[in-house]
Write an enzyme that holds these catalytic residues in place. Sequence first.
Site, PDB file in Angstrom:
ATOM      1  N   LYS A 176       0.843  -1.196   0.000  1.00 10.88           N
ATOM      2  CA  LYS A 176       0.000   0.000   0.000  1.00 10.88           C
ATOM      3  C   LYS A 176       0.874   1.240   0.000  1.00 10.88           C
ATOM      4  O   LYS A 176       1.612   1.490   0.959  1.00 10.88           O
ATOM      5  CB  LYS A 176      -0.894   0.039   1.250  1.00 10.88           C
ATOM      6  CG  LYS A 176      -1.969   1.111   1.121  1.00 10.88           C
ATOM      7  CD  LYS A 176      -2.659   1.410   2.429  1.00 10.88           C
ATOM      8  CE  LYS A 176      -1.939   2.440   3.259  1.00 10.88           C
ATOM      9  NZ  LYS A 176      -1.782   3.756   2.609  1.00 10.88           N
TER      10      LYS A 176
ATOM     11  N   GLU B  29      11.233   1.606   9.327  1.00 11.53           N
ATOM     12  CA  GLU B  29      12.085   2.782   9.099  1.00 11.53           C
ATOM     13  C   GLU B  29      11.221   4.003   9.398  1.00 11.53           C
ATOM     14  O   GLU B  29      10.278   4.301   8.667  1.00 11.53           O
ATOM     15  CB  GLU B  29      12.594   2.786   7.657  1.00 11.53           C
ATOM     16  CG  GLU B  29      13.569   1.637   7.419  1.00 11.53           C
ATOM     17  CD  GLU B  29      13.940   1.422   5.958  1.00 11.53           C
ATOM     18  OE1 GLU B  29      14.543   0.373   5.667  1.00 11.53           O
ATOM     19  OE2 GLU B  29      13.623   2.288   5.131  1.00 11.53           O
TER      20      GLU B  29
ATOM     21  N   CYS C 116      13.539  11.649   5.516  1.00 10.92           N
ATOM     22  CA  CYS C 116      13.714  11.254   6.914  1.00 10.92           C
ATOM     23  C   CYS C 116      15.130  11.554   7.401  1.00 10.92           C
ATOM     24  O   CYS C 116      15.364  11.694   8.592  1.00 10.92           O
ATOM     25  CB  CYS C 116      13.417   9.770   7.070  1.00 10.92           C
ATOM     26  SG  CYS C 116      14.476   8.756   6.019  1.00 10.92           S
TER      27      CYS C 116
ATOM     28  N   GLU D  99      10.233  15.864  15.408  1.00  7.39           N
ATOM     29  CA  GLU D  99      10.470  15.940  13.964  1.00  7.39           C
ATOM     30  C   GLU D  99       9.434  16.867  13.323  1.00  7.39           C
ATOM     31  O   GLU D  99       8.237  16.700  13.524  1.00  7.39           O
ATOM     32  CB  GLU D  99      10.342  14.537  13.352  1.00  7.39           C
ATOM     33  CG  GLU D  99      10.586  14.499  11.865  1.00  7.39           C
ATOM     34  CD  GLU D  99      10.252  13.137  11.251  1.00  7.39           C
ATOM     35  OE1 GLU D  99       9.155  12.614  11.511  1.00  7.39           O
ATOM     36  OE2 GLU D  99      11.100  12.594  10.532  1.00  7.39           O
TER      37      GLU D  99
HETATM   38  P1  NAD Z   1       2.639   7.991   7.998  1.00 11.14           P
HETATM   39  O1  NAD Z   1       3.117   7.146   9.103  1.00 11.14           O
HETATM   40  O2  NAD Z   1       1.569   8.980   8.251  1.00 11.14           O
HETATM   41  O3  NAD Z   1       2.088   7.095   6.801  1.00 11.14           O
HETATM   42  C1  NAD Z   1       2.898   6.103   6.206  1.00 11.14           C
HETATM   43  C2  NAD Z   1       2.011   5.015   5.654  1.00 11.14           C
HETATM   44  O4  NAD Z   1       1.350   4.359   6.719  1.00 11.14           O
HETATM   45  C3  NAD Z   1       0.922   5.513   4.713  1.00 11.14           C
HETATM   46  O5  NAD Z   1       0.807   4.592   3.652  1.00 11.14           O
HETATM   47  C4  NAD Z   1      -0.314   5.486   5.604  1.00 11.14           C
HETATM   48  O6  NAD Z   1      -1.512   5.317   4.892  1.00 11.14           O
HETATM   49  C5  NAD Z   1      -0.025   4.272   6.458  1.00 11.14           C
HETATM   50  N1  NAD Z   1      -0.705   4.237   7.745  1.00 11.14           N
HETATM   51  C6  NAD Z   1      -1.030   5.268   8.547  1.00 11.14           C
HETATM   52  N2  NAD Z   1      -1.604   4.824   9.678  1.00 11.14           N
HETATM   53  C7  NAD Z   1      -1.654   3.472   9.599  1.00 11.14           C
HETATM   54  C8  NAD Z   1      -2.131   2.443  10.443  1.00 11.14           C
HETATM   55  N3  NAD Z   1      -2.689   2.706  11.636  1.00 11.14           N
HETATM   56  N4  NAD Z   1      -2.024   1.156  10.037  1.00 11.14           N
HETATM   57  C9  NAD Z   1      -1.445   0.865   8.845  1.00 11.14           C
HETATM   58  N5  NAD Z   1      -0.975   1.801   7.995  1.00 11.14           N
HETATM   59  C10 NAD Z   1      -1.067   3.091   8.363  1.00 11.14           C
HETATM   60  O7  NAD Z   1       3.941   8.680   7.406  1.00 11.14           O
HETATM   61  P2  NAD Z   1       4.019   9.775   6.252  1.00 11.14           P
HETATM   62  O8  NAD Z   1       3.449  11.036   6.793  1.00 11.14           O
HETATM   63  O9  NAD Z   1       3.491   9.192   4.994  1.00 11.14           O
HETATM   64  O10 NAD Z   1       5.601   9.935   6.054  1.00 11.14           O
HETATM   65  C11 NAD Z   1       6.374  10.840   6.781  1.00 11.14           C
HETATM   66  C12 NAD Z   1       7.045  10.155   7.947  1.00 11.14           C
HETATM   67  O11 NAD Z   1       7.766   9.028   7.476  1.00 11.14           O
HETATM   68  C13 NAD Z   1       8.069  11.011   8.645  1.00 11.14           C
HETATM   69  O12 NAD Z   1       7.979  10.801  10.037  1.00 11.14           O
HETATM   70  C14 NAD Z   1       9.398  10.484   8.138  1.00 11.14           C
HETATM   71  O13 NAD Z   1      10.492  10.691   8.981  1.00 11.14           O
HETATM   72  C15 NAD Z   1       9.087   9.038   8.003  1.00 11.14           C
HETATM   73  N6  NAD Z   1      10.007   8.407   7.040  1.00 11.14           N
HETATM   74  C16 NAD Z   1      11.010   7.607   7.522  1.00 11.14           C
HETATM   75  C17 NAD Z   1      11.907   7.032   6.641  1.00 11.14           C
HETATM   76  C18 NAD Z   1      13.039   6.152   7.105  1.00 11.14           C
HETATM   77  O14 NAD Z   1      13.644   5.501   6.257  1.00 11.14           O
HETATM   78  N7  NAD Z   1      13.371   6.118   8.385  1.00 11.14           N
HETATM   79  C19 NAD Z   1      11.773   7.250   5.281  1.00 11.14           C
HETATM   80  C20 NAD Z   1      10.742   8.062   4.843  1.00 11.14           C
HETATM   81  C21 NAD Z   1       9.850   8.650   5.739  1.00 11.14           C
HETATM   82  O1  6OD Z   2      18.146   5.583   0.448  1.00  7.61           O
HETATM   83  C1  6OD Z   2      17.372   4.746   0.923  1.00  7.61           C
HETATM   84  O2  6OD Z   2      17.438   3.538   0.650  1.00  7.61           O
HETATM   85  C2  6OD Z   2      16.323   5.171   1.829  1.00  7.61           C
HETATM   86  N1  6OD Z   2      15.596   4.187   2.394  1.00  7.61           N
HETATM   87  C3  6OD Z   2      16.118   6.478   2.058  1.00  7.61           C
HETATM   88  C4  6OD Z   2      15.126   6.944   2.936  1.00  7.61           C
HETATM   89  C5  6OD Z   2      14.861   8.245   2.997  1.00  7.61           C
HETATM   90  C6  6OD Z   2      13.856   8.769   3.858  1.00  7.61           C
HETATM   91  O3  6OD Z   2      13.095   9.653   3.582  1.00  7.61           O
END
Ligand code: NAD
Ligand code: 6OD
Length: 485
Positions: free
Chosen positions: A177, A253, A287, A389
């Site tokens: 998803k 992640e 992130c 964040e």
């Molecule tokens: P989010 O957690 O709001 O949503 C991510 C996904 O989870 C979406 O597909 C959403 O529909 C789904 N989701 C939400 N609630 C859910 C639930 N209860 N059960 C199952 N699925 C659910 O995150 P976002 O706003 O889309 O992305 C931004 C966040 O993601 C930031 O905090 C960022 O730091 C983090 N992020 C981390 C990494 C990493 O590699 N560490 C990479 C990218 C983004």
């Molecule tokens: O470079 C990658 O493989 C990776 N997972 C990056 C994540 C970035 C977060 O927003």
Amino acid sequence: MSTKTLRNFIGGRFEDGIRTFDKLNPANGELIARVHEAGRDQVDAAVAAARRALPAWAAMSVKQRTDYLYALADGIERRFDDFLEAEIGDTGKPVGWARQIDIPRGAANFRAFAEIARTLDMESYMTDTPDGRQALNYAYRKPLGVVGVISPWNLPLLLFTWKVAPALAFGNTVVAKPSEVTPSTATLLAEVAMEVGLPEGVFNLVHGFGPNSAGEFITTHEDIDGVTFTGESATGAAIMKAVAPGVKPVSFELGGKNAALVFEDADFDQAVAGVANSVFANCGQVCLCTERVYVQRPIFDRFVQAVKREAEKLVLGRPMDPATTMGPLVSHEHREKVLSYMRLAVEEGATVVTGGGVPQFGDERDNGAYIQPTIWTGLPETARCIKEEVFGPVCHIAPFDTEEEAIALANDTKYGLAAAVWTTNLVRGHRVAQAMQVGLAWVNCWFLRDLRTPFGGSGLSGIGREGGRHSLHFYTEPTNVCVKL
Ligand code: NAD
Ligand code: 6OD
């Protein structure tokens, strides 16, 4: 541009959902797609299709299976411009960034994990036995099974393929998803899967939201074998609860509150450019972006002014204009969240060095989710804007005196994703990088990475590491075979 219709892809066929939701372009507020939201029955059907496809996919020769991954990579590249346009429409990111990073990494992820699968060796030990003979032990790795993939909106294709590719390479089938905010490139990937003849049911795509929608239906499904998730830490916690009754493995992640440490011996211009890039890239929605900058006191004032100049040079243009260096945030809802932190920073005592609000253009961009690149100084380390964040183009810059103090400041967070150290003293660079309580530490660079290296974070930033062979830990289950010789 005409409004697209985006459907679910289940068992090799595109299917309508139970209702549709609208996807708007964050650069101008226009409707770009109607998205079919999958209901519980469709998620059930997707899981069942993945389960049916699993035995043949897992038993396929590695060469044959990974040929499909190379074909998916080639398919993305064949339709590069479609992917580019879809990603930019969904996110508003500048065309230069999407062309160089998002779409190429979508293809590269498939090739990298195909290569890893083709060159895997097996852990083995020869053991002496009590009767003076020997036994051969080897860890035979089998796929985890049907994997639930849930991804965020900030690097949509990159992060979606970052999970789908290793799952498929190691013999799993997938129910995936994408974020409801960025559904387009995942749908294009389903089209590519169809074009290259990926066996039906191996890759299933469902659209929808989290709670009480496709996200929750995946994570609570009793026939899913594990969930790999990228997104917010709070969502990770909700998913952990959802999978707990079935004791399913997770790979997470999550968020970050990443620090950059700039020592007075740093190459000044390189550090200014590198820190500014790490704060403002993708409108601060990576992130790994830096939100806390610590600068050694003798160069502090000059550094703040230099990063301010970099921020003010950014071109907040239309996403398809090659001159644009910063697009809008991903949505108006997300802009509201970032703006609430900008108000909070002032309440918490910040000096706003630059930015802090919404730019005015006098054209259609005023309907978009643009925001000014923003720099704060003067906050106490206990401020919420230092601890939480923001996920926007913002940073706080504070001075430090000693290396020990810099390390303590950087590590004073519940997150543990990334840090960057800027110094020309490479001994110090190694020492400080190793002292960072993070999954990724850069010295004199940011966002560079070999795809074979471990990626992930600790604390609120995640559970587990993926990347290269490290992805085996989540996507496969070893059986130790011990043969008496
Ligand atoms: P989010 O957690 O709001 O949503 C991510 C996904 O989870 C979406 O597909 C959403 O529909 C789904 N989701 C939400 N609630 C859910 C639930 N209860 N059960 C199952 N699925 C659910 O995150 P976002 O706003 O889309 O992305 C931004 C966040 O993601 C930031 O905090 C960022 O730091 C983090 N992020 C981390 C990494 C990493 O590699 N560490 C990479 C990218 C983004
Ligand atoms: O470079 C990658 O493989 C990776 N997972 C990056 C994540 C970035 C977060 O927003």
